[in-house]
Enzyme design. Structure first.
Site, PDB file in Angstrom:
ATOM      1  N   ARG A 148      26.395 -58.790 -39.424  1.00 49.68           N
ATOM      2  CA  ARG A 148      27.471 -57.861 -39.091  1.00 49.68           C
ATOM      3  C   ARG A 148      26.924 -56.770 -38.185  1.00 49.68           C
ATOM      4  NH1 ARG A 148      27.667 -58.781 -44.744  1.00 49.68           N
ATOM      5  NH2 ARG A 148      29.537 -59.914 -45.418  1.00 49.68           N
ATOM      6  N   LYS A 173      27.541 -55.068 -47.243  1.00 51.86           N
ATOM      7  CA  LYS A 173      28.871 -55.155 -47.842  1.00 51.86           C
ATOM      8  C   LYS A 173      28.746 -55.537 -49.322  1.00 51.86           C
ATOM      9  CE  LYS A 173      33.440 -56.950 -46.617  1.00 51.86           C
ATOM     10  NZ  LYS A 173      34.183 -57.852 -45.719  1.00 51.86           N
ATOM     11  N   HIS A 248      32.468 -58.910 -33.599  1.00 49.94           N
ATOM     12  CA  HIS A 248      32.411 -59.617 -34.882  1.00 49.94           C
ATOM     13  C   HIS A 248      32.585 -61.124 -34.708  1.00 49.94           C
ATOM     14  CE1 HIS A 248      32.202 -59.353 -39.211  1.00 49.94           C
ATOM     15  NE2 HIS A 248      33.290 -60.104 -39.343  1.00 49.94           N
ATOM     16  N   ARG A 251      29.513 -63.275 -34.963  1.00 52.55           N
ATOM     17  CA  ARG A 251      29.164 -63.692 -36.332  1.00 52.55           C
ATOM     18  C   ARG A 251      29.945 -64.943 -36.720  1.00 52.55           C
ATOM     19  NH1 ARG A 251      27.684 -61.981 -41.539  1.00 52.55           N
ATOM     20  NH2 ARG A 251      29.222 -62.234 -43.190  1.00 52.55           N
ATOM     21  N   TYR A 291      36.030 -71.391 -42.785  1.00 57.18           N
ATOM     22  CA  TYR A 291      35.903 -71.760 -41.377  1.00 57.18           C
ATOM     23  C   TYR A 291      36.267 -73.219 -41.124  1.00 57.18           C
ATOM     24  CZ  TYR A 291      33.649 -67.303 -40.639  1.00 57.18           C
ATOM     25  OH  TYR A 291      33.399 -65.959 -40.560  1.00 57.18           O
TER      26      TYR A 291
END
Length: 316
Positions: A148, A173, A248, A251, A291
């Protein structure tokens, strides 16, 4: 807690109590204070009601249903907190305005787009200065590891362990820390940057790994602004549900490329997915599995694998 307390005071008390036990609540705090101002502008008195919560959740410039759902989910823990002081407080039921887990499809970068981004970053002004090297290395590290942007910007010098070829990502996170092994080419790129940084800023006292030309830690706003400048120069058109490609999405692309390679090489993804989830800092493997359904190329590979599997099943 008395009704005479303003809603802002109640929110501030709640945030103080939660932060005392380790919760940061940055964006949530901003939203809850906005809710407090909304309630006070409407002269709301007494316990929080479901009607008030609904009015605020749906009072947004965005017409997307998920925005109202997310606002309501921010409110629920606060309202539960209030209920312990006033049983008349009405706590909204879960998923009252729908799920908050709907995720827009990201932009998936092609290899040539990543190469063009790094080349454009290396041409930033001043030519031959630290700034071009900083952003070229920064964006390259995200593309090579799937980290990130916040994790990369927080890296300290001691977190980059050149001898072991590993990064330490601290308190990311969900307050998780992890080790990120690096490819030798990535280690070499980081070493080149560190040498150049120390050459330009020999007296810098900031312990961050990535520094601005003034010797201060980079902030996310400068990184985002620089990325937007490069994106406009490159003339990219978004492929996904976002208006434009984002940092982002580097990533997302890293994760997607890993999965694509595994499917193409017939690797058992169910066995490998946990390792990938750990590497990129996902709390749940389901976040990584997402994904497969979000990226058309992955769906096509999964379909092909299932088709081969189905043909191998003997008929009764």
């Amino acid at each position: 807690m008395k009704h005479l307390c303003s809603m802002t005071t109640r929110v501030e008390d709640y945030l103080y109590a939660r932060r005392q036990v380790g919760f940061k609540l940055k964006s949530q705090g901003t939203q809850l204070l906005a809710f407090a101002r909304f309630a006070e502008r409407g002269c709301h008195k007494g316990p929080v009601t479901l009607e008030l919560a609904l009015r605020w959740a749906q009072d947004s410039h965005s017409a997307r249903p998920i925005t109202a759902a997310k606002r309501m989910e921010v409110l629920r823990p606060f309202i539960r907190y209030l209920q312990q002081y006033d049983p008349a407080t009405e706590v909204p039921p879960p998923r009252l305005l729908g799920s908050t887990r709907r995720r827009p499809v990201p932009h998936s970068y092609r290899d040539e787009e990543v190469e063009a981004l790094l080349e454009a970053a290396a041409r930033l002004r001043p030519s031959g200065g630290l700034r071009p090297a900083t952003y070229c290395t920064l964006f390259g590290l995200i593309a090579a590891t799937g980290m990130r942007i916040s994790e990369v910007l927080r890296l300290g010098r001691a977190d980059v362990m050149f001898e072991r070829g590993v990064l330490i990502v601290r308190q990311s996170k969900y307050r998780k820390s992890r080790l990120v092994p690096l490819h030798t080419t990535t280690v070499a790129a980081l070493q080149r940057y560190a040498q150049l940084r120390d050459q330009f800023l020999p007296l810098a006292t900031d312990e961050n790994f990535f520094l601005s030309s003034w010797g201060r830690a980079l902030n996310i706003w400068n990184a985002e602004e620089t990325f937007c400048i490069l994106r406009r120069q490159l003339g990219w058109i978004a492929r996904g549900n976002y208006p434009a490609p984002r940092i982002h999405d580097l990533r997302h692309t890293f994760i997607t490329n890993c999965l694509v390679r595994w499917y193409r090489h017939q690797i058992n993804v169910d066995n490998a997915i946990v390792s990938l989830s750990t590497y990129v800092g996902h709390v749940r493997a389901t976040d990584t599995y997402w994904y497969v359904s979000a990226v058309p190329e992955l769906m096509a590979l999964v379909s092909q694998r299932f088709e081969r599997y189905a043909r191998e099943i003997p008929n009764d």
